[in-house]
Design an enzyme around this catalytic site. Structure first.
Site, PDB file in Angstrom:
ATOM      1  N   ASP A 318       0.772  -1.261   0.205  1.00  0.00           N
ATOM      2  CA  ASP A 318      -0.017   0.089   0.043  1.00  0.00           C
ATOM      3  C   ASP A 318       0.959   1.201  -0.110  1.00  0.00           C
ATOM      4  OD1 ASP A 318      -2.204   1.780   0.276  1.00  0.00           O
ATOM      5  OD2 ASP A 318      -2.363   1.577   2.310  1.00  0.00           O
ATOM      6  N   THR A 320       0.474   4.497   0.993  1.00  0.00           N
ATOM      7  CA  THR A 320       0.442   5.468   2.491  1.00  0.00           C
ATOM      8  C   THR A 320       0.899   4.562   3.495  1.00  0.00           C
ATOM      9  OG1 THR A 320      -1.491   6.824   1.303  1.00  0.00           O
ATOM     10  CG2 THR A 320      -1.061   6.900   3.819  1.00  0.00           C
ATOM     11  N   ASP A 552      -0.968  -0.950   6.663  1.00  0.00           N
ATOM     12  CA  ASP A 552      -1.047  -0.544   8.102  1.00  0.00           C
ATOM     13  C   ASP A 552      -2.711   0.194   8.487  1.00  0.00           C
ATOM     14  OD1 ASP A 552      -1.416   1.838   6.559  1.00  0.00           O
ATOM     15  OD2 ASP A 552      -0.178   2.879   7.617  1.00  0.00           O
TER      16      ASP A 552
END
Length: 851
Positions: A318, A320, A552
């Site tokens: 991912d 970000t 996250d």
């Protein structure tokens, strides 16, 4: 879902929760959420698992027998037995201490309301009737009933398999094991501990296992085969030794000394057949892997993940929080409606969400909440919707989110978004409508007000980490919910291949086969929903890839759960940490190469170790068969095989099991082990038995014949160790050299020969043994080459630049063996032939010294 914010706040203020006395009473009554604290087993379980095994029981019984019938030197294998158990226990206790410490650092905590105040407690201190507050990304830690809901949506897909988030209103039930996808709320604990819905699932998921994996199943398969072979071979060996030594049943004149010798030789063969160090070194390698990862602040929540890391060939990131640091800053505002107070609206939106995501947090930090803006209805941000909003009465309804999701057909907005996205910025649209929010649908009459550009700093270690994966042949996929051009710009900055060709996930096909084709052949994806991330992981797996997923956020949870290896950032949501097999506690992206490298080290070295131990079992089995067929005494007493096994297998295997390696693991573990072990073990047995018979035919004593067999077995075993240990690093050369030196020390010291019952035979027998070793080495090289085991000859045997030291003699001998090997087995390609060192010119004739 829309919730009246003012009304829910009023209800929220009235909640007081349990008092301290009520909490204490429930703890005394056992109504507390006792849950497993980590993936470890107890000290008692560790000791029992390392001591009470089938092979340990067999070896222990044989140790007792040997102590009764044989000299104490023949019981040396007992030291190995106890040493193995002690090493296994110590290493697992160290791994347990590391895991428990890391689990404590990352232990989930619950936000509770007690005595009218908010606070945090460990999950295992939650009691019955506690009031717990949750927001986006939080796990539901106990079963309960919703007390207040502010657009609370719960994803129960990990429990039910249903892909859609479920809206939860007051009075609805929430189940442990689910997580909040958006909104916030308060729920009351109704079932805790073992009574909770997901308690058994969580306990099973966290249970300590040595290795439930292809590696472990392969070793179990090898051990099952050995067990089946062991019984008939043991019976044959015992029968042959008793009949050979006592003449039973024809000769009735045998006595106790003959019986003791028959028992001693039978035990020697049986001990050699048992690969007592194989399971030990497997568990040690995994335990050391856990410890090493722990030192890098990596929590291993499921131990099979250590092996899975070695097999990973695709890593999905991912953007970000992984490629970038995840701390957004609003650095650009493009006003589209000058007459509206944009800053006040942004401040009001930032303050309206009780659990803001990273974007709203960045906005709230830069734009203070204005007075007079009271939200009458809110819709929290959702990864599926990609927008959030709030109604402020007469001030209108304000929506903030992805421009293409709010006003997808506005060409002016599309052009401006593209310009900012090309710079790697996250672009959001602020829009306004007069209509109130109703449900999860956008209100009618939206007008664009401003475009916001948010930037995120790239992690300084991202480029080096991605370079590592490229060098190791691991494919990288960037899967993000951001605008495709934004994702592509970030991917270009970190040097990801094909970053210019970004796929908009909204155009991805629904058909699994077509999806797999697109995902496998592309690298960067934008506007990916959480369920698309999950589908993309499954698509890669369907094409045979071993997939690691890093993330996250709550939008990564489903993909983390389904990936072969889920890697969560320690600073991420509690839901992402709960479902991942590995947690990077410090959130360091640079840790990933060492994590993958540790997995490769473990599995590659366990394969090397298995090669050595199965070789020993094969030659012991074949020797038992040969002495049974030819009615000979077994060529070794227990101490001989303890000496040879320790120096060519046991001690080297321990160091090899912990050595670094960069090779990616492959499937077919058992087949490769058997391709190496069967021919090498067969040649070792044949060479040993031929040298034994040859020595006997020369009329030497039985001790001298056994010494000859020991020398030959050691030499062939050392040759097999050299092949198995390639590439020969300096450390491995020292290791092999020290093993040879230790054997020579025993051989040339009179006390050593006496202790190990060795007696050197005549020179002609020794020379014959050297010839047998040379022939066995040549055949071994040819057979392994024809089976594809040897791709290149070990460096030690073809490096002409080694210094003239103790290795020189070995090198000279091996050079001659190499020449013989050219005529054995499959013909070599001339290009593969090792280059001969240049012939040195003959020295000039010596001149007589002048007087």
């Amino acid at each position: 879902m829309v919730t009246g914010a003012a009304g829910s706040r009023a209800r929220r203020i009235a909640l007081t929760g349990l008092s301290d006395a009520e909490v204490a009473a429930r703890i005394v009554a056992g109504a507390v959420n006792v849950v497993p604290t980590g993936p470890t087993r107890t000290v008692r379980e560790i000791i029992r698992a390392n001591v009470v095994t089938l092979f340990n029981i067999l070896l222990g019984a044989m140790l007792v027998v040997v102590l009764i019938v044989a000299p104490i030197q023949d019981a040396m294998f007992g030291l190995v037995l106890f040493g193995n158990a002690a090493i296994g226990i110590v290493q697992e206790l160290r791994a347990k201490r590391t895991l428990d410490h890391l689990a404590l650092l990352s232990a989930p905590r619950a936000r509770v309301i007690r005595n009218g105040r908010d606070g945090e407690v460990p999950v295992n201190r939650v009691v019955l009737d506690d009031l717990l507050t949750v927001g986006a990304g939080d796990q539901i830690v106990v079963d309960g009933v919703v007390v207040t809901s502010e657009s609370l949506e719960v994803d129960e897909s990990l429990l039910t398999g249903e892909s859609d988030a479920v809206t939860k209103d007051r009075g609805d039930e929430v189940l442990s094991g689910s997580f909040v996808s958006s909104g916030s709320g308060v729920y009351k604990a109704r079932r805790v501990g073992a009574d909770a819905y997901a308690a058994r699932l969580a306990e099973e998921a966290r249970k300590f296992t040595l290795v439930r994996s292809e590696l472990r199943s392969g070793i179990d398969k090898i051990l099952r085969g050995i067990t089946w072979v062991l019984v008939p071979t043991a019976l044959l060996l015992i029968w042959s030794q008793f009949t050979t030594l006592t003449g039973w049943p024809d000769n009735q004149g045998w006595g106790w000394p003959d019986i003791k010798e028959a028992i001693r030789l039978s035990v020697a063969g049986l001990v050699a057949m048992i690969p007592q160090g194989l399971v030990l070194l497997t568990s040690v390698a995994f335990a050391v892997g856990v410890i090493r990862l722990g030192r890098r602040n990596v929590l291993v929540q499921e131990l099979p993940a250590v092996e899975g890391l070695a097999r990973v060939d695709t890593v999905c990131f991912d953007k970000t929080g992984t490629l970038t640091e995840g701390h957004l800053v609003v650095d650009e505002i493009d006003l589209l409606a000058e007459h509206l107070d944009v800053r006040a609206a942004l401040g009001a939106l930032g303050g309206s969400d009780a659990n803001p995501n990273a974007t709203l947090q960045a906005i709230a930090e830069q734009f203070p909440e204005p007075s007079g803006w009271w939200p009458t209805a809110t819709v929290p941000f959702s990864s599926a919707r990609k927008w959030s909003g709030a109604s402020f009465g007469s001030l209108g309804t304000w929506i903030l989110g992805a421009p293409e999701m709010i006003l997808p057909n506005d060409p002016m907005i599309t052009d401006r978004v593209a310009a900012s996205a090309d710079q790697g910025k996250r672009v959001l649209l602020l829009a306004r409508a007069s209509a109130e929010l109703h449900g999860d649908d956008l209100p009618f009459g939206l007008e664009p007000v401003a475009l916001l550009g948010l930037s995120d700093r790239i992690r300084p270690d991202a480029v080096d980490t991605l370079d590592y994966f490229a060098r190791q042949g691991v494919a990288v996929k960037v899967i993000s919910g951001d605008h495709p051009q934004t994702v592509g710009a970030i991917a270009r900055q970190v040097g990801i291949r094909d970053a210019d060709r970004v796929i908009d996930a909204r155009t991805l096909p629904d058909d699994p086969i077509q999806l797999a084709e697109v995902v496998d052949n592309s690298t960067v994806f934008g506007r990916v929903t959480p369920h698309q991330k999950r589908a993309m992981v499954a698509a890669l797996q369907s094409r045979g890839h071993v997939v690691a997923m890093t993330g996250d956020g709550v939008n990564d949870v489903l993909a983390l759960k389904d990936a072969d290896i889920g890697i969560a950032m320690g600073s991420g949501s509690s839901a992402s940490r709960a479902v991942a097999q590995l947690v990077l506690l410090d959130g360091s992206f640079a840790t990933l190469p060492s994590v993958v490298g540790e997995g490769r080290r473990v599995i590659a070295n366990i394969e090397r170790v298995a090669n050595l131990f199965v070789v020993k079992t094969v030659y012991a089995f074949l020797l038992a068969v040969l002495v049974g067929i030819f009615a000979r005494q077994f060529p070794f007493v227990p101490r001989h095989l303890t000496l040879v096994g320790t120096l060519t297998i046991g001690a080297p295997a321990f160091f090899i099991a912990l050595a670094p390696t960069a090779d990616r693991a492959r499937s077919g573990f058992v087949a490769r082990v058997m391709r190496f072990s069967v021919p090498v073990g067969a040649l070792a047995a044949a060479a040993t038995y031929v040298s034994y018979e040859l020595a006997i035919s020369e009329g030497v004593t039985l001790t001298e014949a056994r010494t000859t067999a020991t020398l030959v077995l050691f030499a062939v075993g050392l040759f097999a160790l050299v092949i198995n240990a390639r590439p020969l690093t300096t450390a491995r050369k020292w290791l092999i050299g020290s093993m040879a030196a230790a054997f020579l020390l025993v051989l040339f010291l009179s006390n050593g020969r006496t202790f190990f019952e060795l007696d050197l035979p005549r020179a002609v027998v020794l020379l014959a043994g050297v010839g047998i070793v040379g022939l066995a080495g040549s055949v071994m090289y040819g057979s392994l080459r024809s089976l594809g085991v040897i791709q290149q000859f070990p460096d030690l045997l073809r490096n002409p630049n080694l210094s003239r030291d103790a290795v020189s003699a070995v090198r000279s001998t091996m050079n001659r063996l190499r020449e013989r090997a050219r005529k054995v087995g499959q013909p070599m390609d001339p290009a593969d032939l090792p280059q001969q060192p240049p012939t040195e010119p003959a020295p000039p004739p010596r001149q007589p010294l002048s007087r």
